[in-house]
Design an enzyme around this catalytic site. Structure first.
Site, PDB file in Angstrom:
ATOM      1  N   HIS A  60      13.166  11.941  23.800  1.00 63.06           N
ATOM      2  CA  HIS A  60      11.834  11.629  24.303  1.00 63.06           C
ATOM      3  C   HIS A  60      10.800  11.639  23.175  1.00 63.06           C
ATOM      4  O   HIS A  60      10.230  12.672  22.844  1.00 63.06           O
ATOM      5  CB  HIS A  60      11.442  12.674  25.359  1.00 63.06           C
ATOM      6  N   ASP A 303       8.779  15.145  23.353  1.00 60.65           N
ATOM      7  CA  ASP A 303       7.693  14.305  23.875  1.00 60.65           C
ATOM      8  C   ASP A 303       6.642  14.083  22.788  1.00 60.65           C
ATOM      9  O   ASP A 303       5.432  14.148  23.041  1.00 60.65           O
ATOM     10  CB  ASP A 303       7.060  14.921  25.116  1.00 60.65           C
TER      11      ASP A 303
END
Length: 426
Positions: A60, A303
């Site tokens: 991610h 992320d």
């Protein structure tokens, strides 16, 4: 010409550091042994007693190219990942143009291959332009890593079920940012005592957990591999745990920042603390740690979401959501969890290597003979502090500035080639 890593250490199953040498040739790990013959033609790298592991795998990240190169590029984003010890990243599709058709997906994959210093796996969107209105031509986009509208929850249950049913036929995962939009109008941080203290609109926990619960039942009905992005609440952990006990094929990730911070760490209206999902309560943080330890949560993913200073150095009301994480993940997690005996080093490395690879059926994240020579070299005795002036990323949007750490990646090898080597301070 082979490369020989000398004076290296590998981590054994019983948490010991064992001296080894490693031979790399044609991008493959050819030998791992206490002694390896060195010829005059070999390139020798003395690791001076540092730990060598499989390169980290991050499912991610946001590379921003094409469409937002002021925030990040494929080159800078993959260099940042390499500096953090990552050799494989999966890039989210919130790009412009988005990879929502076979031609654009192919174009972006080619750019990743050309500009990236490590391996980039490319997500495709679930819906055209991520608008949530029309599902993409999934059947002709099997070159994608998986399908996701990350950053935007799929609001229609019927659309998500159809997506999962089609993904099953393709043997591909569906990956979701879980958020019910009707429950989060205008929120910028977790809804709790900190948001009340700061006078900022909150994002409640149920907006995430109710979406996860819905999607898990849809995944059960479809028989789909369903992966949940950046889990942040204790209710979400409970729902995922129950799903796994029921035999539903669900995997989940947690970010370093949700493991390390809570909403009570937000002392002022600072845009660098604005992320989605937001930093939650201490009870949520403890549930995430427990979820990792008992296998409810499968892996750690950063992320990594770079923004410009202009987008972050403002009130949380106006700031963009996101935090950079590729270059700080290992060091901060090691310092705050391994050094404090909450995690073992083996566990941390597994959550960054073999666990994401197994979850997605990838042949990476392995330090063994015959595996790709994708390696991270880690100095467990290093000390330093988070300093964005040293980042390879264009983004410096992190609340960890000035945090002290112990241990850091000092070399990253991808396909047998050194793509990062720690140099003297810039």
């Amino acid at each position: 010409m082979a490369t020989i890593l000398t004076n290296a250490k590998q981590l054994t199953a019983d948490q010991k550091l064992e001296e080894v040498m490693v031979k790399i040739d044609d991008g493959i790990i050819k030998e791992i042994a206490s002694q390896i013959e060195i010829t005059a033609e070999d390139n020798v790298e003395n690791l001076e007693g540092q730990l060598v592991t499989a390169g980290f795998v991050d499912v991610h990240v946001h590379l921003r190219e094409p469409g937002a190169e002021k925030k990040e590029t494929i080159a800078t984003g993959t260099k940042a990942a390499a500096r953090g010890g990552f050799t494989t990243v999966a890039a989210m599709p919130n790009l412009r143009p988005a990879p929502d058709c076979p031609e654009t997906l192919a174009s972006i994959r080619a750019r990743n291959e050309e500009s990236g210093v490590i391996r980039v796996l490319q997500y495709a969107t679930i819906t055209k332009q991520q608008l949530g209105r029309e599902i993409v031509d999934m059947e002709n986009m099997q070159d994608a890593f998986a399908f996701t509208d990350d950053g935007l929850g799929i609001q229609s249950a019927g659309m998500m079920l159809e997506t999962m049913q089609r993904a099953v036929k393709l043997g591909m995962p569906v990956v979701a940012h879980c958020e019910d939009d009707s429950l989060v109008p205008g929120g910028v941080m977790h809804e709790g005592t900190a948001s009340a203290r700061l006078g900022l609109p909150g994002i409640n926990s149920v907006s995430e957990s109710v979406h996860i619960a819905r999607d898990i039942l849809l995944a059960e009905a479809a028989g789909c591999h369903y992966h949940i992005c950046h889990v942040s609440t204790k209710e979400s952990v409970r729902v995922i745990r129950d799903a796994k006990r029921a035999g539903i094929r669900v995997t989940a990730e947690v970010t370093p920042h949700h493991l390390l911070l809570t909403d009570e760490d937000i002392k002022t209206d600072d845009g660098n603390f604005k992320m989605n999902p937001p930093l939650r309560s201490e009870a949520d943080r403890q549930a995430l740690i427990e979820g990792l330890l008992d296998g409810t949560i499968d892996m750690i993913a950063t992320d990594h979401a770079p923004h410009t200073a202009e987008e972050k150095n403002v009130s949380m009301l106006d700031a963009s959501f996101g935090i950079v994480g590729s270059e700080t993940a290992f060091s901060l997690l090691y310092t705050h969890f391994v050094e404090t005996s909450i995690f073992t080093l083996n566990q941390l490395i597994d959550w960054l290597t073999i666990k994401p690879s197994k979850a997605f059926g990838l042949p990476f994240g392995r330090f063994e003979i015959g595996a790709a020579a994708d390696l991270a070299v880690l100095n467990l005795d290093a000390e330093g502090e988070v300093d964005p002036s040293q980042f390879e990323s264009k983004g410096t949007n992190t609340p960890f500035i000035g945090w002290r750490y112990k241990a850091e990646p000092t070399m990253t090898i991808f396909g047998g080639e050194i793509v990062y080597r720690k140099e003297a301070v810039k």
